[in-house]
Design a protein around this motif. Structure first.
Motif, PDB file in Angstrom:
ATOM      1  N   LEU A 104       0.689  -1.400   0.058  1.00  0.00           N
ATOM      2  CA  LEU A 104      -0.126   0.027   0.020  1.00  0.00           C
ATOM      3  C   LEU A 104       1.077   1.273   0.067  1.00  0.00           C
ATOM      4  N   ILE A 105       1.882   1.276   0.647  1.00  0.00           N
ATOM      5  CA  ILE A 105       2.913   2.305   0.748  1.00  0.00           C
ATOM      6  C   ILE A 105       3.525   2.697  -0.442  1.00  0.00           C
ATOM      7  N   TRP A 106       3.826   1.474  -1.248  1.00  0.00           N
ATOM      8  CA  TRP A 106       4.476   1.752  -2.613  1.00  0.00           C
ATOM      9  C   TRP A 106       3.251   2.147  -3.724  1.00  0.00           C
ATOM     10  N   ALA A 107       2.080   1.941  -3.300  1.00  0.00           N
ATOM     11  CA  ALA A 107       1.070   2.401  -4.163  1.00  0.00           C
ATOM     12  C   ALA A 107       1.106   3.902  -3.950  1.00  0.00           C
ATOM     13  N   MET A 108       1.267   4.178  -2.904  1.00  0.00           N
ATOM     14  CA  MET A 108       1.043   5.986  -2.457  1.00  0.00           C
ATOM     15  C   MET A 108       2.328   6.571  -2.915  1.00  0.00           C
ATOM     16  N   VAL A 109       3.413   5.832  -2.816  1.00  0.00           N
ATOM     17  CA  VAL A 109       4.885   6.598  -3.178  1.00  0.00           C
ATOM     18  C   VAL A 109       5.271   6.592  -4.655  1.00  0.00           C
ATOM     19  N   TYR A 110       5.138   5.328  -5.264  1.00  0.00           N
ATOM     20  CA  TYR A 110       5.596   5.280  -6.579  1.00  0.00           C
ATOM     21  C   TYR A 110       5.125   6.514  -7.485  1.00  0.00           C
ATOM     22  N   PRO A 111       3.905   6.781  -7.683  1.00  0.00           N
ATOM     23  CA  PRO A 111       3.667   7.742  -8.456  1.00  0.00           C
ATOM     24  C   PRO A 111       4.163   9.240  -8.252  1.00  0.00           C
ATOM     25  N   MET A 112       4.457   9.530  -7.117  1.00  0.00           N
ATOM     26  CA  MET A 112       4.855  10.802  -6.725  1.00  0.00           C
ATOM     27  C   MET A 112       6.469  10.785  -7.065  1.00  0.00           C
ATOM     28  N   MET A 113       7.258   9.615  -7.089  1.00  0.00           N
ATOM     29  CA  MET A 113       8.411   9.519  -7.376  1.00  0.00           C
ATOM     30  C   MET A 113       8.749   9.727  -8.721  1.00  0.00           C
ATOM     31  N   ILE A 114       7.864   9.156  -9.586  1.00  0.00           N
ATOM     32  CA  ILE A 114       7.754   9.186 -11.215  1.00  0.00           C
ATOM     33  C   ILE A 114       7.890  10.808 -11.591  1.00  0.00           C
ATOM     34  N   GLY A 115       7.246  11.366 -10.744  1.00  0.00           N
ATOM     35  CA  GLY A 115       6.919  13.244 -11.240  1.00  0.00           C
ATOM     36  C   GLY A 115       8.406  13.714 -10.835  1.00  0.00           C
ATOM     37  N   VAL A 116       9.264  13.143  -9.720  1.00  0.00           N
ATOM     38  CA  VAL A 116      10.349  14.045  -9.673  1.00  0.00           C
ATOM     39  C   VAL A 116      11.469  13.778 -10.816  1.00  0.00           C
ATOM     40  N   ASP A 117      11.670  15.324 -11.062  1.00  0.00           N
ATOM     41  CA  ASP A 117      12.762  15.582 -12.390  1.00  0.00           C
ATOM     42  C   ASP A 117      13.986  16.369 -11.791  1.00  0.00           C
ATOM     43  N   PHE A 118      15.079  15.319 -11.664  1.00  0.00           N
ATOM     44  CA  PHE A 118      16.262  15.838 -11.017  1.00  0.00           C
ATOM     45  C   PHE A 118      17.245  16.549 -12.027  1.00  0.00           C
ATOM     46  N   GLY A 119      16.561  16.552 -13.272  1.00  0.00           N
ATOM     47  CA  GLY A 119      17.234  17.350 -14.246  1.00  0.00           C
ATOM     48  C   GLY A 119      17.091  18.984 -14.064  1.00  0.00           C
ATOM     49  N   ALA A 120      15.557  19.333 -13.486  1.00  0.00           N
ATOM     50  CA  ALA A 120      15.348  20.560 -13.133  1.00  0.00           C
ATOM     51  C   ALA A 120      16.330  21.214 -12.239  1.00  0.00           C
ATOM     52  N   VAL A 121      17.052  20.330 -11.238  1.00  0.00           N
ATOM     53  CA  VAL A 121      17.955  20.996 -10.263  1.00  0.00           C
ATOM     54  C   VAL A 121      18.843  22.062 -10.737  1.00  0.00           C
ATOM     55  N   SER A 122      19.150  21.920 -11.898  1.00  0.00           N
ATOM     56  CA  SER A 122      19.922  23.025 -12.641  1.00  0.00           C
ATOM     57  C   SER A 122      19.593  24.400 -12.519  1.00  0.00           C
ATOM     58  N   GLY A 123      18.102  24.491 -12.371  1.00  0.00           N
ATOM     59  CA  GLY A 123      17.549  25.930 -12.319  1.00  0.00           C
ATOM     60  C   GLY A 123      17.700  26.555 -10.808  1.00  0.00           C
ATOM     61  N   ILE A 124      18.371  25.999 -10.069  1.00  0.00           N
ATOM     62  CA  ILE A 124      18.451  26.434  -8.848  1.00  0.00           C
ATOM     63  C   ILE A 124      19.363  28.111  -8.611  1.00  0.00           C
ATOM     64  N   ALA A 125      20.328  27.977  -9.632  1.00  0.00           N
ATOM     65  CA  ALA A 125      21.123  29.256  -9.530  1.00  0.00           C
ATOM     66  C   ALA A 125      20.404  30.535  -9.986  1.00  0.00           C
ATOM     67  N   ARG A 126      19.128  30.511 -10.681  1.00  0.00           N
ATOM     68  CA  ARG A 126      18.478  31.518 -11.014  1.00  0.00           C
ATOM     69  C   ARG A 126      17.878  32.174  -9.796  1.00  0.00           C
ATOM     70  N   GLN A 127      17.517  31.448  -8.825  1.00  0.00           N
ATOM     71  CA  GLN A 127      16.755  31.896  -7.644  1.00  0.00           C
ATOM     72  C   GLN A 127      17.141  31.071  -6.571  1.00  0.00           C
TER      73      GLN A 127
END
Length: 348
Positions: free
Chosen positions: A59-82
């Motif tokens: 049940l926990i995997w059913a909760m967490v898995y969809p959230m983790m798909i939405g995480v885009d670590f490629g977006a971390v590069s945008g941190i320098a702008r703000q």
């Protein structure tokens, strides 16, 4: 960054809008199930391997898995702008929030509520509250960000960086705080729970994200209902096991809610005031304060079950966090929207 200031906030879906009601219904249904079919509930509780309940793990995997798909670590590069919004979130989440939650838990359950709470129960409630305080939000914060017209890309950066830190910091912080409050915690179980409910779902989510490519958003939308089903089923199981305690002492739920409410509003005030003082644009300031306020209650529930058991006071405390969170967060979203004009709308 994507500028969303010209668009209206996306409305909550029917399910999310009434999440508190559904959680309450799951709680009542769980209590009823515990009374009507105690043998079934105990069979579920007994399905454990290495202190991990197999039913709840699914049940926990059913909760967490969809959230983790939405995480885009490629977006971390945008941190320098703000960077200021991210720095506020990280400081609040990892240098303040776990420790204030632990302090409030100890204050209320070892002192203020001590005359009415058994010491062993108090220790369990403290442990559950510590687990809540050490798990910053991963999924629902996207809803709160939309409602405040937050910058979606920046919110994704904040969540992604928090997830990276959580992988390595959650277990040590929880173990330290539980040790300070005299709760004996098996490190092996805590690390195992963190790997099972954070690291592995994160890896699986990223593999899925790469495999789905442009179809990722549609795939998440299709499997999202399973996340809510997993949440409600877990709540029902927890309250089925805790039903008699709740029926005998309903005031306990209110007692657990008190430090959660104080923590939530206090953390929001701290982060929001810091963002205002540093002139962070509202589209970043609101989500950065809401991320710190909200909790990754799925992880907290999972770890509480792994460490202390399905019918523990710690698990009960984390589930009360689920019930309290949605109305609290909606009230803070409304406040953030009312105070939008006090923040700059352009990067300074």
């Amino acid at each position: 960054m994507t500028d969303l200031t010209a668009t209206g906030p996306a409305p909550l879906g029917t399910f999310e809008r009434w999440l508190s009601l559904w959680v309450l219904a799951a709680m009542i249904g769980g209590i009823g199930l515990g009374v009507v079919a105690p043998g079934l509930v105990q069979a579920v509780a007994g399905a454990e391997v290495a202190s991990i309940n197999l039913v709840v793990a699914v049940l926990i995997w059913a909760m967490v898995y969809p959230m983790m798909i939405g995480v885009d670590f490629g977006a971390v590069s945008g941190i320098a702008r703000q960077p200021r919004g991210l720095l506020i979130t990280l400081a609040v989440n990892w240098l303040v929030k776990p420790f204030t939650m632990a302090a409030l838990a100890v204050l209320f359950f070892e002192y203020i509520f001590a005359p009415w709470i058994d010491p062993q129960d108090a220790t369990q409630y403290i442990a559950g509250l510590i687990l809540l305080g050490a798990a910053p939000c991963t999924a629902m914060v996207f809803v709160w960000s939309q409602l405040t017209r937050g910058d979606e890309t920046y919110t994704l950066v904040q969540v992604s960086v928090n997830d990276l830190i959580m992988v390595v910091a959650f277990a040590p912080i929880v173990a330290f705080l539980l040790g300070v409050t005299d709760v004996q915690v098996p490190w092996q179980t805590l690390v195992l729970a963190t790997v099972l409910y954070v690291v592995l779902p994160l890896i699986a989510g990223q593999i899925t994200r790469r495999a789905m490519g442009d179809r990722t958003a549609a795939f998440i939308a299709r499997i999202k209902p399973f996340s809510m089903i997993g949440l409600l089923a877990t709540v029902a199981i927890l309250f089925a096991l805790q039903g008699q305690v709740i029926l005998d002492r309903p005031i306990v739920i209110a007692m657990i809610a008190v430090p959660i409410l104080i923590q939530s509003y206090g953390i929001f005030a701290l982060a929001y005031a810091a963002a205002h003082a540093l002139r962070v644009p509202h589209r970043i300031a609101a989500p950065c304060a809401l991320i710190g306020t909200s909790n990754f209650f799925e992880l907290a529930v999972a770890v509480a079950i792994s460490l202390f058991g399905l019918n523990s006071g710690a698990a009960l405390a984390t589930v009360v966090g689920v019930l309290v969170e949605v109305p609290v967060m909606l009230s803070l979203v409304a406040f953030a929207n009312r105070t939008r004009d006090r923040f700059p709308e352009v990067r300074t």
